[in-house]
Design a protein around this motif. Sequence first.
Motif, PDB file in Angstrom:
ATOM      1  N   ARG A   5       0.839  -1.208   0.000  1.00 52.59           N
ATOM      2  CA  ARG A   5       0.000   0.000   0.000  1.00 52.59           C
ATOM      3  C   ARG A   5       0.874   1.260   0.000  1.00 52.59           C
ATOM      4  NH1 ARG A   5      -3.290   3.342   3.591  1.00 52.59           N
ATOM      5  NH2 ARG A   5      -5.386   3.501   2.693  1.00 52.59           N
ATOM      6  N   GLU A   6       1.894   1.249   0.860  1.00 56.11           N
ATOM      7  CA  GLU A   6       2.807   2.390   0.921  1.00 56.11           C
ATOM      8  C   GLU A   6       3.587   2.549  -0.388  1.00 56.11           C
ATOM      9  OE1 GLU A   6       3.829   2.433   5.694  1.00 56.11           O
ATOM     10  OE2 GLU A   6       4.823   0.973   4.400  1.00 56.11           O
ATOM     11  N   LYS A   7       4.016   1.432  -0.968  1.00 55.69           N
ATOM     12  CA  LYS A   7       4.729   1.489  -2.254  1.00 55.69           C
ATOM     13  C   LYS A   7       3.843   2.066  -3.349  1.00 55.69           C
ATOM     14  CE  LYS A   7       7.754  -2.421  -1.285  1.00 55.69           C
ATOM     15  NZ  LYS A   7       8.047  -3.842  -1.597  1.00 55.69           N
ATOM     16  N   ALA A   8       2.556   1.705  -3.329  1.00 52.87           N
ATOM     17  CA  ALA A   8       1.626   2.252  -4.324  1.00 52.87           C
ATOM     18  C   ALA A   8       1.524   3.770  -4.165  1.00 52.87           C
ATOM     19  CB  ALA A   8       0.252   1.600  -4.182  1.00 52.87           C
ATOM     20  N   GLU A  14       5.350   9.815  -7.175  1.00 48.72           N
ATOM     21  CA  GLU A  14       6.422  10.017  -8.156  1.00 48.72           C
ATOM     22  C   GLU A  14       5.871  10.295  -9.550  1.00 48.72           C
ATOM     23  OE1 GLU A  14       9.044   6.661  -7.948  1.00 48.72           O
ATOM     24  OE2 GLU A  14       9.845   7.276  -6.013  1.00 48.72           O
ATOM     25  N   VAL A  15       4.878   9.516  -9.990  1.00 47.17           N
ATOM     26  CA  VAL A  15       4.367   9.744 -11.347  1.00 47.17           C
ATOM     27  C   VAL A  15       3.572  11.034 -11.440  1.00 47.17           C
ATOM     28  CG1 VAL A  15       4.456   7.298 -11.969  1.00 47.17           C
ATOM     29  CG2 VAL A  15       2.304   8.247 -11.131  1.00 47.17           C
ATOM     30  N   VAL A  16       2.898  11.422 -10.365  1.00 43.97           N
ATOM     31  CA  VAL A  16       2.205  12.713 -10.360  1.00 43.97           C
ATOM     32  C   VAL A  16       3.242  13.836 -10.433  1.00 43.97           C
ATOM     33  CG1 VAL A  16       0.792  14.287  -8.968  1.00 43.97           C
ATOM     34  CG2 VAL A  16       0.131  11.890  -9.188  1.00 43.97           C
ATOM     35  N   THR A  17       4.308  13.720  -9.656  1.00 49.28           N
ATOM     36  CA  THR A  17       5.359  14.734  -9.643  1.00 49.28           C
ATOM     37  C   THR A  17       6.044  14.862 -10.995  1.00 49.28           C
ATOM     38  OG1 THR A  17       5.720  14.466  -7.273  1.00 49.28           O
ATOM     39  CG2 THR A  17       7.556  15.378  -8.540  1.00 49.28           C
ATOM     40  N   HIS A  18       6.229  13.746 -11.684  1.00 44.63           N
ATOM     41  CA  HIS A  18       6.909  13.762 -12.987  1.00 44.63           C
ATOM     42  C   HIS A  18       5.942  13.984 -14.153  1.00 44.63           C
ATOM     43  CE1 HIS A  18      10.764  12.736 -11.294  1.00 44.63           C
ATOM     44  NE2 HIS A  18      10.211  11.746 -10.627  1.00 44.63           N
ATOM     45  N   ALA A  27       0.977   2.147 -12.163  1.00 46.71           N
ATOM     46  CA  ALA A  27       0.897   2.942 -10.937  1.00 46.71           C
ATOM     47  C   ALA A  27      -0.562   3.239 -10.588  1.00 46.71           C
ATOM     48  CB  ALA A  27       1.686   4.240 -11.094  1.00 46.71           C
ATOM     49  N   PHE A  28      -1.352   3.543 -11.600  1.00 46.93           N
ATOM     50  CA  PHE A  28      -2.776   3.832 -11.378  1.00 46.93           C
ATOM     51  C   PHE A  28      -3.504   2.591 -10.844  1.00 46.93           C
ATOM     52  CE2 PHE A  28      -7.204   4.283 -12.896  1.00 46.93           C
ATOM     53  CZ  PHE A  28      -7.543   5.444 -12.212  1.00 46.93           C
ATOM     54  N   GLN A  29      -3.227   1.439 -11.433  1.00 43.57           N
ATOM     55  CA  GLN A  29      -3.885   0.212 -10.981  1.00 43.57           C
ATOM     56  C   GLN A  29      -3.448  -0.180  -9.568  1.00 43.57           C
ATOM     57  OE1 GLN A  29      -6.512  -1.097 -12.310  1.00 43.57           O
ATOM     58  NE2 GLN A  29      -6.369   0.383 -13.986  1.00 43.57           N
ATOM     59  N   ALA A  30      -2.205   0.078  -9.230  1.00 45.24           N
ATOM     60  CA  ALA A  30      -1.734  -0.179  -7.860  1.00 45.24           C
ATOM     61  C   ALA A  30      -2.497   0.697  -6.872  1.00 45.24           C
ATOM     62  CB  ALA A  30      -0.228   0.064  -7.751  1.00 45.24           C
ATOM     63  N   MET A  31      -2.718   1.939  -7.242  1.00 47.05           N
ATOM     64  CA  MET A  31      -3.495   2.828  -6.376  1.00 47.05           C
ATOM     65  C   MET A  31      -4.930   2.335  -6.242  1.00 47.05           C
ATOM     66  SD  MET A  31      -1.781   5.216  -4.930  1.00 47.05           S
ATOM     67  CE  MET A  31      -3.051   6.391  -4.467  1.00 47.05           C
ATOM     68  N   ASP A  36      -9.384   3.714  -2.107  1.00 45.89           N
ATOM     69  CA  ASP A  36     -10.664   4.012  -2.739  1.00 45.89           C
ATOM     70  C   ASP A  36     -10.550   5.321  -3.523  1.00 45.89           C
ATOM     71  OD1 ASP A  36     -10.906   6.120  -0.859  1.00 45.89           O
ATOM     72  OD2 ASP A  36     -12.293   5.008   0.409  1.00 45.89           O
ATOM     73  N   ASP A  37     -11.624   5.677  -4.220  1.00 40.47           N
ATOM     74  CA  ASP A  37     -11.595   6.873  -5.070  1.00 40.47           C
ATOM     75  C   ASP A  37     -11.258   8.135  -4.274  1.00 40.47           C
ATOM     76  OD1 ASP A  37     -12.244   5.331  -7.264  1.00 40.47           O
ATOM     77  OD2 ASP A  37     -14.361   5.933  -7.313  1.00 40.47           O
ATOM     78  N   ARG A  38     -11.839   8.253  -3.104  1.00 44.64           N
ATOM     79  CA  ARG A  38     -11.600   9.451  -2.283  1.00 44.64           C
ATOM     80  C   ARG A  38     -10.118   9.577  -1.909  1.00 44.64           C
ATOM     81  NH1 ARG A  38     -15.257  12.237   1.751  1.00 44.64           N
ATOM     82  NH2 ARG A  38     -13.828  13.504   2.982  1.00 44.64           N
ATOM     83  N   ASP A  39      -9.514   8.457  -1.497  1.00 45.34           N
ATOM     84  CA  ASP A  39      -8.101   8.482  -1.138  1.00 45.34           C
ATOM     85  C   ASP A  39      -7.220   8.785  -2.346  1.00 45.34           C
ATOM     86  OD1 ASP A  39      -8.657   7.890   1.528  1.00 45.34           O
ATOM     87  OD2 ASP A  39      -8.381   5.729   1.238  1.00 45.34           O
ATOM     88  N   LEU A  40      -7.582   8.240  -3.490  1.00 49.48           N
ATOM     89  CA  LEU A  40      -6.825   8.497  -4.718  1.00 49.48           C
ATOM     90  C   LEU A  40      -6.859   9.981  -5.069  1.00 49.48           C
ATOM     91  CD1 LEU A  40      -5.275   7.631  -7.258  1.00 49.48           C
ATOM     92  CD2 LEU A  40      -7.462   6.999  -8.271  1.00 49.48           C
TER      93      LEU A  40
END
Length: 82
Positions: A5-8, A14-18, A27-31, A36-40
């Motif tokens: 969970r933490e790795k996701a 990282e991908v948002v930053t880049h 990365a999206f599927q790991a999230m 859930d949607d709210r946390d994402l």
Amino acid sequence: MFSDREKAAIGWAEVVTHNTAKTEEEAFQAMRKHFDDRDLVTLTVFCGLWNCSNRIAEALHLTVEPPGARIEFQEDNLAEGG
């Protein structure tokens, strides 16, 4: 060291930053697997705001205090009883 969970979350940050989140399906599927949607949305907004504040600070040549340090006006305010 980090849970899946933490790795996701770290990978997503990282991908948002880049600016590659749109093309980073793994990365999206790991999230989606761990959040859930709210946390994402919350993590994505937080990353965006953090990146924005860093860019503003850099553009204005601001120096961020080291971790655990207090900026000077806080020290003065505390000494005055505030």
